[in-house]
Design a protein around this motif. Structure first.
Motif, short mmCIF file in Angstrom:
data_model
loop_
_atom_site.label_atom_id
_atom_site.label_comp_id
_atom_site.label_asym_id
_atom_site.label_seq_id
_atom_site.Cartn_x
_atom_site.Cartn_y
_atom_site.Cartn_z
N MET A 11 1.82 -25.22 32.54
CA MET A 11 1.76 -24.06 31.66
C MET A 11 3.15 -23.47 31.53
N ALA A 12 3.45 -22.99 30.32
CA ALA A 12 4.77 -22.43 30.05
C ALA A 12 4.97 -21.12 30.81
N LYS A 24 6.77 -20.21 25.92
CA LYS A 24 5.49 -19.74 25.39
C LYS A 24 5.53 -19.69 23.87
N LYS A 25 6.67 -19.25 23.33
CA LYS A 25 6.82 -19.20 21.88
C LYS A 25 6.77 -20.61 21.30
N MET A 26 7.42 -21.55 21.96
CA MET A 26 7.42 -22.94 21.48
C MET A 26 6.00 -23.51 21.46
N THR A 27 5.20 -23.21 22.48
CA THR A 27 3.82 -23.71 22.48
C THR A 27 3.03 -23.13 21.33
N ILE A 34 4.28 -24.98 18.19
CA ILE A 34 3.79 -26.36 18.17
C ILE A 34 2.32 -26.40 17.77
N ALA A 35 1.54 -25.46 18.29
CA ALA A 35 0.10 -25.42 17.96
C ALA A 35 -0.09 -25.16 16.47
N LYS A 36 0.70 -24.24 15.91
CA LYS A 36 0.61 -23.93 14.49
C LYS A 36 1.00 -25.14 13.64
N ARG A 37 2.11 -25.79 14.01
CA ARG A 37 2.60 -26.94 13.28
C ARG A 37 1.61 -28.11 13.36
N THR A 38 1.01 -28.30 14.54
CA THR A 38 0.03 -29.37 14.73
C THR A 38 -1.17 -29.17 13.81
N ALA A 39 -1.62 -27.94 13.68
CA ALA A 39 -2.76 -27.65 12.79
C ALA A 39 -2.41 -27.95 11.34
#
Length: 88
Positions: free
Chosen positions: A1-2, A8-11, A14-19
């Motif tokens: 976990m970050a 934390k911002k990168m995760t 990444i989640a937004k970009r993955t979606a």
């Protein structure tokens, strides 16, 4: 976990970009599936219309890095050849 703020911002990013990428990939596959269904039905006019709708979607996915540009070109080329073969 970050642990760090930046990690934390990168995760989150990444989640937004993955979606977004998942949505674009799904959209591209839907258009390709419509072309393949039209080819399977044997209706060349319908298949040609589906191909004309799918080609910009496939190339747009390549521009956004969802698929490689050569992969996208190969998909379009092979679909076009299959549509053309219906007439023969």
């Amino acid at each position: 976990m970050a642990n760090t703020v930046s990690a934390k911002k990168m995760t989150r990013k990444i989640a937004k970009r993955t979606a977004i990428n998942r949505s674009r990939r799904s959209r591209m596959r839907t258009f390709v599936r419509k072309v393949e269904e039209a080819i399977a039905s044997g209706d060349q006019n319908n298949a040609l219309a589906a191909l004309r709708a799918a080609e910009p979607e496939i190339m747009r996915a390549a521009q956004h890095g969802i698929v490689h540009k050569n992969n996208a070109s190969r998909k379009v080329s092979r679909l076009a050849a299959r549509v053309k073969a219906i007439a023969a």
